[in-house]
Write an enzyme that holds these catalytic residues in place. Sequence first.
Site, PDB file in Angstrom:
ATOM      1  N   ARG A 132       0.857  -1.186   0.000  1.00 22.16           N
ATOM      2  CA  ARG A 132       0.000   0.000   0.000  1.00 22.16           C
ATOM      3  C   ARG A 132       0.890   1.231   0.000  1.00 22.16           C
ATOM      4  O   ARG A 132       1.746   1.381   0.878  1.00 22.16           O
ATOM      5  CB  ARG A 132      -0.922   0.033   1.217  1.00 22.16           C
ATOM      6  N   GLU A 150       4.352   7.279   2.844  1.00 22.63           N
ATOM      7  CA  GLU A 150       5.166   6.089   3.088  1.00 22.63           C
ATOM      8  C   GLU A 150       4.706   4.973   2.160  1.00 22.63           C
ATOM      9  O   GLU A 150       3.629   5.042   1.550  1.00 22.63           O
ATOM     10  CB  GLU A 150       5.075   5.635   4.545  1.00 22.63           C
ATOM     11  N   ASN A 152       4.086   0.828   2.343  1.00 21.44           N
ATOM     12  CA  ASN A 152       3.918  -0.274   3.285  1.00 21.44           C
ATOM     13  C   ASN A 152       4.144  -1.604   2.589  1.00 21.44           C
ATOM     14  O   ASN A 152       3.490  -1.907   1.581  1.00 21.44           O
ATOM     15  CB  ASN A 152       2.503  -0.256   3.874  1.00 21.44           C
ATOM     16  N   SER A 157      -3.078  -2.817   5.944  1.00 22.91           N
ATOM     17  CA  SER A 157      -4.408  -3.144   6.457  1.00 22.91           C
ATOM     18  C   SER A 157      -5.514  -2.309   5.829  1.00 22.91           C
ATOM     19  O   SER A 157      -5.284  -1.405   5.039  1.00 22.91           O
ATOM     20  CB  SER A 157      -4.421  -2.960   7.976  1.00 22.91           C
ATOM     21  N   LYS A 339      11.877   3.122   6.239  1.00 20.51           N
ATOM     22  CA  LYS A 339      11.836   4.544   5.869  1.00 20.51           C
ATOM     23  C   LYS A 339      13.164   4.991   5.274  1.00 20.51           C
ATOM     24  O   LYS A 339      13.211   5.929   4.473  1.00 20.51           O
ATOM     25  CB  LYS A 339      11.493   5.386   7.097  1.00 20.51           C
ATOM     26  N   LYS A 407      10.793  10.255  11.659  1.00 20.58           N
ATOM     27  CA  LYS A 407      10.226   8.915  11.545  1.00 20.58           C
ATOM     28  C   LYS A 407      11.279   7.840  11.824  1.00 20.58           C
ATOM     29  O   LYS A 407      12.381   7.886  11.272  1.00 20.58           O
ATOM     30  CB  LYS A 407       9.667   8.685  10.136  1.00 20.58           C
ATOM     31  N   GLU A 411       6.433   0.321  10.890  1.00 19.72           N
ATOM     32  CA  GLU A 411       5.095   0.310  10.301  1.00 19.72           C
ATOM     33  C   GLU A 411       4.084   0.498  11.428  1.00 19.72           C
ATOM     34  O   GLU A 411       4.367   0.231  12.594  1.00 19.72           O
ATOM     35  CB  GLU A 411       4.831  -1.017   9.590  1.00 19.72           C
ATOM     36  N   GLY A 412       2.868   0.916  11.058  1.00 19.75           N
ATOM     37  CA  GLY A 412       1.820   1.098  12.061  1.00 19.75           C
ATOM     38  C   GLY A 412       1.824   2.518  12.604  1.00 19.75           C
ATOM     39  O   GLY A 412       2.814   3.248  12.505  1.00 19.75           O
ATOM     40  N   ARG A 495      -8.151   7.306   4.552  1.00 19.35           N
ATOM     41  CA  ARG A 495      -8.215   7.508   6.000  1.00 19.35           C
ATOM     42  C   ARG A 495      -8.275   9.004   6.278  1.00 19.35           C
ATOM     43  O   ARG A 495      -7.566   9.792   5.643  1.00 19.35           O
ATOM     44  CB  ARG A 495      -6.985   6.916   6.697  1.00 19.35           C
TER      45      ARG A 495
END
Length: 519
Positions: A132, A150, A152, A157, A339, A407, A411-412, A495
């Site tokens: 993603r 970013e 993923n 998810s 990253k 950063k 992830e998350g 989102r």
Amino acid sequence: MASLTGGSYPPSLDDELERDRLAQVIKDWSIANGLAVRPPPAMTSDPEGILATTAPVTIFPSPFPKSCFEEAKLIQKTYNELYARISQDEEFLGELVQEVAGGDEFIANLWNVHLRVKMEGYVQNLALGLFRSDYMVHQDGSTLQIKQVEFNTIASSFAGLSAQTSQLHTYLAQTEYSLLKDTSAHAGLDLPANGSTKGLAAGLKAAFDAYGKSELGHRTCVLFLVQDGERNVFDQRHLEYELVQQSLASGTGAIPVFRLPFSQIPDRISIAPGSFKRQLLYHLPSNPSAVFEAAVVYLRAGYGPRDYPGQAAWEARYQIERSAAIACPSVLTQLAGMKKVQQVLATPESDGSHSSALRRFIKGDDKVEGLWRTFTNIFPMDDTTAAGQKARCLATDPAACQGYVLKPQREGGGNNTYRSAIPGYLQSIPEAHWGSYILMELITPPPLSNIILRNGQLEHGGVICELGVYGTCLWDQTSRDGKILHSEESGYLLRTKGDQSEEGGVAAGFGCMDSVSLV
């Protein structure tokens, strides 16, 4: 706001009866259609695991520039190719791991898993990515351009809930918005179809089919590795159910899919004894005599340090990696999502030793320029390069740091440090660890408003939207030409969070589900 909609949007819903009716319709539709999560333990006691609550969601779809949406979808297959090839380049990844591992034990441990398997030899050449790529719209005067937040490569998810959110807003546009006193919510909505659930399930099926039949005579299966006490279970279940439906539609019979908590790996899986191919066997806890061979292992856990409380968890990840199962992702693919990789790719060609990183993996000026347009300014935090020293000056300056986010290689949601908090955070950790971070220039999105339904309450105000575009990719890790067997753009996620919130993770409690209304 007017720059995207040309008017007032969304409706204010000043009437309490209107608000209550719309909220109730959304709550009922969400539960009836699986746009839901398990409630947090703090909200209610649910020892039997029977309760569900609506996922946080916007009342209306959010306006999104059509040109930016189409560009993000169009570039995804190039991103699939890019990250598949990065995962094949052990030398490139190894150099970057060495740059950050001194201050990041988690990255170092992942690399050590790879080295252990490499020493005895990998037995599975195929790798699967359910990717993603996340973007925000950057506004520079009258120009709107997507910029990547970013990329993923593990546990990407919300594909399941995203498709349901698109269906929810389509349903409301067909039935409810036209009943509001203010009809601006109904006029001219352009709601694109969203095939995220179907797309990711198709990627899993492509890998399952490529694995082939068991040479040991077992039924083959797909394992979903999940976190203990997973609240986002319905998002994952949508993929599972769709995978079964696609396999039934193809006439091959239902693919067995099993959910396996990460902590239970040692008790439920084993490597086939006496087989040099190291097939991964799954032992059904409810019927110990039923043994399946795992063709695909889909990790929805294992992306952060909390999933590895001790050496046993790392040993479990090692057993997955060394097996014949197609891991989604492999350790190298997970590391490609660092990253640091994103920072190196975004390094201008005139700067530093990594100047040709993007062209190292992607051929063709059009492809390279297309990717380059999506990059924002990202700096290393080392103390040896000019770019790193510049970043340290920016990050420790109370005024200059206001335009940046710091950063780690994670992830998350909930891992980043923003604006004025950066100098203090850096002072709280050893300076020797600063090099394991990157410093990214903040993206400036156009102003928007929406209404969020969260925990039964309506929140009305300014919002920021983040678009994620899914991609599925199956490739041969050993192929010199980077042979790709399956590559598709696979739907989207939107989102949305309040414009005063820095983090946007839905599962982490910051953001909410949304869908796109093209403008």
